[in-house]
Structure formats: structure tokens, C-alpha cells
Design a protein around this motif. Structure first.
Motif, mmCIF file in Angstrom:
data_model
loop_
_atom_site.group_PDB
_atom_site.id
_atom_site.type_symbol
_atom_site.label_atom_id
_atom_site.label_comp_id
_atom_site.label_asym_id
_atom_site.label_seq_id
_atom_site.Cartn_x
_atom_site.Cartn_y
_atom_site.Cartn_z
ATOM 1 N N ALA A 8 0.829 -1.201 0.000
ATOM 2 C CA ALA A 8 0.000 0.000 0.000
ATOM 3 C C ALA A 8 0.867 1.256 0.000
ATOM 4 O O ALA A 8 1.772 1.402 0.825
ATOM 5 C CB ALA A 8 -0.922 0.009 1.220
ATOM 6 N N GLN A 9 0.571 2.131 -0.919
ATOM 7 C CA GLN A 9 1.282 3.407 -1.083
ATOM 8 C C GLN A 9 0.297 4.517 -0.718
ATOM 9 O O GLN A 9 -0.493 4.960 -1.544
ATOM 10 C CB GLN A 9 1.741 3.511 -2.532
ATOM 11 N N THR A 10 0.327 4.960 0.533
ATOM 12 C CA THR A 10 -0.689 5.878 1.045
ATOM 13 C C THR A 10 -0.131 7.278 1.280
ATOM 14 O O THR A 10 1.075 7.471 1.389
ATOM 15 C CB THR A 10 -1.275 5.359 2.370
ATOM 16 N N GLU A 11 -1.044 8.239 1.355
ATOM 17 C CA GLU A 11 -0.680 9.590 1.769
ATOM 18 C C GLU A 11 -0.410 9.584 3.276
ATOM 19 O O GLU A 11 -1.162 8.983 4.039
ATOM 20 C CB GLU A 11 -1.814 10.569 1.469
ATOM 21 N N ILE A 12 0.666 10.262 3.690
ATOM 22 C CA ILE A 12 1.005 10.344 5.110
ATOM 23 C C ILE A 12 1.020 11.803 5.532
ATOM 24 O O ILE A 12 1.644 12.654 4.888
ATOM 25 C CB ILE A 12 2.377 9.708 5.405
ATOM 26 N N THR A 13 0.314 12.097 6.628
ATOM 27 C CA THR A 13 0.265 13.443 7.188
ATOM 28 C C THR A 13 0.793 13.397 8.614
ATOM 29 O O THR A 13 1.251 12.353 9.097
ATOM 30 C CB THR A 13 -1.182 13.963 7.200
ATOM 31 N N THR A 14 0.706 14.516 9.321
ATOM 32 C CA THR A 14 1.080 14.533 10.730
ATOM 33 C C THR A 14 -0.101 14.180 11.626
ATOM 34 O O THR A 14 0.019 14.209 12.845
ATOM 35 C CB THR A 14 1.615 15.926 11.134
ATOM 36 N N ASP A 15 -1.231 13.835 11.035
ATOM 37 C CA ASP A 15 -2.443 13.507 11.785
ATOM 38 C C ASP A 15 -2.680 12.001 11.744
ATOM 39 O O ASP A 15 -3.042 11.460 10.687
ATOM 40 C CB ASP A 15 -3.638 14.247 11.183
ATOM 41 N N PRO A 16 -2.498 11.283 12.850
ATOM 42 C CA PRO A 16 -2.714 9.831 12.856
ATOM 43 C C PRO A 16 -4.125 9.434 12.440
ATOM 44 O O PRO A 16 -4.319 8.357 11.868
ATOM 45 C CB PRO A 16 -2.435 9.431 14.313
ATOM 46 N N GLU A 42 7.229 2.979 5.948
ATOM 47 C CA GLU A 42 7.740 3.521 7.203
ATOM 48 C C GLU A 42 6.870 4.719 7.616
ATOM 49 O O GLU A 42 6.562 5.586 6.803
ATOM 50 C CB GLU A 42 9.188 3.960 6.985
ATOM 51 N N GLY A 43 6.448 4.745 8.877
ATOM 52 C CA GLY A 43 5.697 5.886 9.384
ATOM 53 C C GLY A 43 4.294 6.038 8.843
ATOM 54 O O GLY A 43 3.695 7.107 8.986
ATOM 55 N N ALA A 44 3.733 4.995 8.251
ATOM 56 C CA ALA A 44 2.435 5.133 7.569
ATOM 57 C C ALA A 44 1.317 5.573 8.505
ATOM 58 O O ALA A 44 0.428 6.327 8.092
ATOM 59 C CB ALA A 44 2.060 3.820 6.890
ATOM 60 N N LEU A 45 1.339 5.118 9.758
ATOM 61 C CA LEU A 45 0.260 5.480 10.676
ATOM 62 C C LEU A 45 0.532 6.775 11.426
ATOM 63 O O LEU A 45 -0.365 7.606 11.604
ATOM 64 C CB LEU A 45 0.011 4.355 11.685
ATOM 65 N N THR A 46 1.748 6.974 11.855
ATOM 66 C CA THR A 46 2.057 8.092 12.746
ATOM 67 C C THR A 46 2.712 9.270 12.052
ATOM 68 O O THR A 46 2.785 10.363 12.617
ATOM 69 C CB THR A 46 3.017 7.629 13.859
ATOM 70 N N GLY A 47 3.229 9.055 10.834
ATOM 71 C CA GLY A 47 4.134 10.023 10.254
ATOM 72 C C GLY A 47 5.542 9.725 10.738
ATOM 73 O O GLY A 47 5.739 8.939 11.671
ATOM 74 N N VAL A 66 -2.836 7.767 18.172
ATOM 75 C CA VAL A 66 -2.020 6.698 17.591
ATOM 76 C C VAL A 66 -2.543 5.341 18.067
ATOM 77 O O VAL A 66 -2.760 4.414 17.282
ATOM 78 C CB VAL A 66 -0.533 6.866 17.966
ATOM 79 N N THR A 67 -2.753 5.239 19.377
ATOM 80 C CA THR A 67 -3.260 3.988 19.946
ATOM 81 C C THR A 67 -4.643 3.653 19.411
ATOM 82 O O THR A 67 -4.936 2.499 19.060
ATOM 83 C CB THR A 67 -3.299 4.083 21.476
ATOM 84 N N GLU A 68 -5.501 4.662 19.336
ATOM 85 C CA GLU A 68 -6.872 4.439 18.844
ATOM 86 C C GLU A 68 -6.869 3.949 17.405
ATOM 87 O O GLU A 68 -7.588 3.000 17.049
ATOM 88 C CB GLU A 68 -7.675 5.735 18.962
ATOM 89 N N GLU A 69 -6.066 4.595 16.562
ATOM 90 C CA GLU A 69 -6.033 4.216 15.152
ATOM 91 C C GLU A 69 -5.407 2.839 14.957
ATOM 92 O O GLU A 69 -5.844 2.060 14.107
ATOM 93 C CB GLU A 69 -5.278 5.266 14.336
ATOM 94 N N LEU A 70 -4.392 2.529 15.743
ATOM 95 C CA LEU A 70 -3.766 1.214 15.651
ATOM 96 C C LEU A 70 -4.777 0.126 16.011
ATOM 97 O O LEU A 70 -4.854 -0.914 15.340
ATOM 98 C CB LEU A 70 -2.543 1.139 16.560
ATOM 99 N N VAL A 82 -6.986 -10.576 7.218
ATOM 100 C CA VAL A 82 -5.741 -10.312 6.511
ATOM 101 C C VAL A 82 -4.649 -9.948 7.510
ATOM 102 O O VAL A 82 -4.929 -9.457 8.614
ATOM 103 C CB VAL A 82 -5.883 -9.173 5.477
ATOM 104 N N TRP A 83 -3.421 -10.198 7.130
ATOM 105 C CA TRP A 83 -2.265 -9.749 7.897
ATOM 106 C C TRP A 83 -1.922 -8.325 7.451
ATOM 107 O O TRP A 83 -2.091 -7.979 6.279
ATOM 108 C CB TRP A 83 -1.064 -10.651 7.655
ATOM 109 N N VAL A 84 -1.433 -7.523 8.384
ATOM 110 C CA VAL A 84 -1.052 -6.147 8.087
ATOM 111 C C VAL A 84 0.323 -5.869 8.696
ATOM 112 O O VAL A 84 0.563 -6.172 9.865
ATOM 113 C CB VAL A 84 -2.079 -5.140 8.661
ATOM 114 N N VAL A 85 1.224 -5.312 7.895
ATOM 115 C CA VAL A 85 2.531 -4.860 8.382
ATOM 116 C C VAL A 85 2.553 -3.349 8.210
ATOM 117 O O VAL A 85 2.597 -2.843 7.084
ATOM 118 C CB VAL A 85 3.678 -5.549 7.616
ATOM 119 N N LEU A 86 2.503 -2.646 9.335
ATOM 120 C CA LEU A 86 2.218 -1.215 9.345
ATOM 121 C C LEU A 86 3.316 -0.418 10.025
ATOM 122 O O LEU A 86 3.697 -0.706 11.166
ATOM 123 C CB LEU A 86 0.883 -0.992 10.078
ATOM 124 N N GLY A 87 3.826 0.610 9.342
ATOM 125 C CA GLY A 87 4.894 1.430 9.893
ATOM 126 C C GLY A 87 4.383 2.517 10.819
ATOM 127 O O GLY A 87 3.327 3.104 10.586
#
Length: 278
Positions: A8-16, A42-47, A66-70, A82-87
Motif C-alpha cells: 500500500a502506497q498511502t498519503e502520510i500526514t502529521t495527523d494519525p 515507514e511511518g504510515a500510521l504516525t508520520g 495513535v493507539t486508537e487508530e492502531l 488479513v495480515w497487516v505490516v504497518l509502519g
């Protein structure tokens, strides 16, 4: 048996919260397309710490979202099986700097493991992160996966370690715009006979999009270079184009490294021992 993988190639912001929404949308798309594992950058969830995450300064980061979104991502993994590998940045205690990590979430929505980047840049080790101390290898449906992050691309010993642990595919996640990374990954894949999945953010894709590299060192699939995307591809051990890399080169190199195969063929010969003779 093939393995259906998504990068997955996602947009990353400073907002989790925004990042989490993008991550979950990509997971849904990947699952709809039959993927068993979805890899993020790298940093996909948190920035990423530093310039890409201004509120990280002064250690004032709010870890609650961060905890809520994770947890939402974990719940979705269980729902879609599905398995997820998340930065993302993994919070430590006692004022210690966080790890720069890849969370490994299994298809029951449980945290199966976590890879913490071991070899950090000077800037990371002096200002942002605590280094990890362990290798992370896990198995899904008969395929073994390993994890590496960003500048760890520059350390051949880490990639040789993956091959020694019988990893089939290295999940390489980065937040880099350096196009040389793909070239280096291709070299490691070819010399070690393994697949390598490269996950980058959408913002870095113009310099080199997310990709799947085969055990022969060639790019098999690439994401689009101009925005978010979900690359969906199969790992296929029976692909004739990969036969030499998987069934000949990799086993021979493993055997060669022991040195035993050469011992019976060495000879005692003065023209061999005298290295000044013409």
C-alpha cells in the motif's frame, strides 16, 4: 502455491487519524482484491519523526490517537482476515524515545510481532529514536517474511541474515525519496535469492514508487508514480522465470558459504602455493 501480497502506497500526514483512515481504506481495497498480507511504508500510521512530524518536537506527541487508530486497524485485520505490516512510531515508557517500527498484525487482529529499526541514521539516533535489538521473521500460509526499514538497505549483512533465516520475502518499508534504494534492493534480492517488497509513501513515489522485486533482482510490479495506490501481486515459487534464482542460485550460494564443497577439490601444487610464479 502462490501468495497474494499487497503493498500500500498511502498519503502520510502529521495527523494519525487521517493516516489511519487512509490505511484502512487501503486494507479494504487489498482484501477485496484477495490479498492475504498488506504492507505499508515507514511511518504510515504516525508520520515520520522530524520535518514530517512537526508536533514530535519537544516530545509533546499525543499518543492517544495513535493507539486508537492502531486498534482500529487491528480490528479491521480481524474482520477481513488479513495480515497487516504497518509502519509507525512505537511509544516507550519513562521518557525514552520511541522505536521506529513495523507492527505485524495477524489475521485475528492480534499483534503477532513488531520490528524495531536496528540500524539508525545519525540524526535518528541523536534526536528521534531508540534503536531496536531483534530480527523479525514470521510465516503466513507457508511463506516466510522478514522486515527491514529505510537505511537498513545499506547493510548487506541484514539481508544475508534474512536469507540465512530462510525468508522468502523481505518487507522493506521506507520514507525515502532516494531512487538508489530500489537499485540496492534489487541487488540484495538477486544475490540472496529472495523477493523484496518496497513500500513508500505516495509523496515519495515520483522518485521511485512502491514495487515488488523478484529473487532474480528484476522489478516484477510497480505502483503508480503519481499518487496513492495499492499494488497487488503474487509470490509464485513455480514461476519459470524465477527457477534459476530459487532452485539453483540460492541453494548453491548457501552451500558455497560453508566452504565444505570446495575442500575436496583443493590440491597441493607448487604452482598454486607460490603466488609469485609466472
Amino acid at each position: 502455491m502462490t501468495f497474494p501480497l499487497a503493498v500500500a502506497q498511502t498519503e502520510i500526514t502529521t495527523d494519525p487519524r487521517a493516516n489511519g483512515a487512509a490505511v484502512r481504506a487501503a486494507i479494504r481495497e487489498a482484501a477485496d482484491r484477495g490479498a492475504r498480507l498488506v504492507q505499508f511504508s515507514e511511518g504510515a500510521l504516525t508520520g515520520y519523526a522530524g520535518p514530517a512530524k512537526e508536533h514530535f518536537r519537544g516530545w509533546s506527541i499525543d499518543w492517544n490517537p495513535v493507539t486508537e487508530e492502531l486498534r482500529r486497524v487491528m480490528a479491521l485485520a480481524a474482520e477481513l482476515r488479513v495480515w497487516v505490516v504497518l509502519g509507525g512510531n512505537h511509544r516507550l515508557s519513562g521518557g525514552h524515545r520511541p522505536h521506529n517500527s513495523l507492527w505485524v498484525i495477524d489475521d485475528r487482529g492480534e499483534m503477532a510481532d513488531r520490528y524495531d529499526k536496528r540500524l539508525l541514521s545519525y540524526r535518528e539516533i541523536t534526536g528521534f529514536y531508540t534503536p531496536g535489538d531483534h530480527v523479525c521473521v514470521f510465516e503466513v500460509d507457508g511463506y516466510r517474511f522478514g522486515c527491514l526499514i529505510c537505511i537498513e538497505v545499506n547493510f548487506p549483512e541484514l539481508w544475508m541474515e534474512q536469507a540465512a533465516l530462510d525468508v522468502d520475502c523481505v518487507l522493506f518499508s521506507t520514507y525515502s525519496e532516494d531512487p538508489i534504494f530500489e537499485t540496492i534492493v534489487r541487488g540484495h534480492a538477486a544475490t540472496n535469492g529472495l523477493w523484496a517488497a518496497i513500500a513508500v509513501p505516495a509523496s515519495c513515489a515520483p522518485a521511485g514508487p512502491s514495487a515488488l522485486v523478484g529473487p532474480h533482482g528484476y522489478v516484477l510490479h510497480q505502483a503508480r508514480p503519481d499518487g496513492p495506490d495499492v499494488l497487488r501481486a503474487d509470490l509464485d515459487r513455480t514461476d519459470p522465470a524465477l527457477d534459476t534464482a530459487l532452485t539453483r542460485a540460492r541453494p548453491w550460494r548457501k552451500k558455497s558459504r560453508t566452504g565444505d564443497v570446495y575442500t575436496p577439490h583443493r590440491v597441493t601444487d607448487p604452482r598454486s602455493t607460490d603466488r609469485t610464479v609466472t
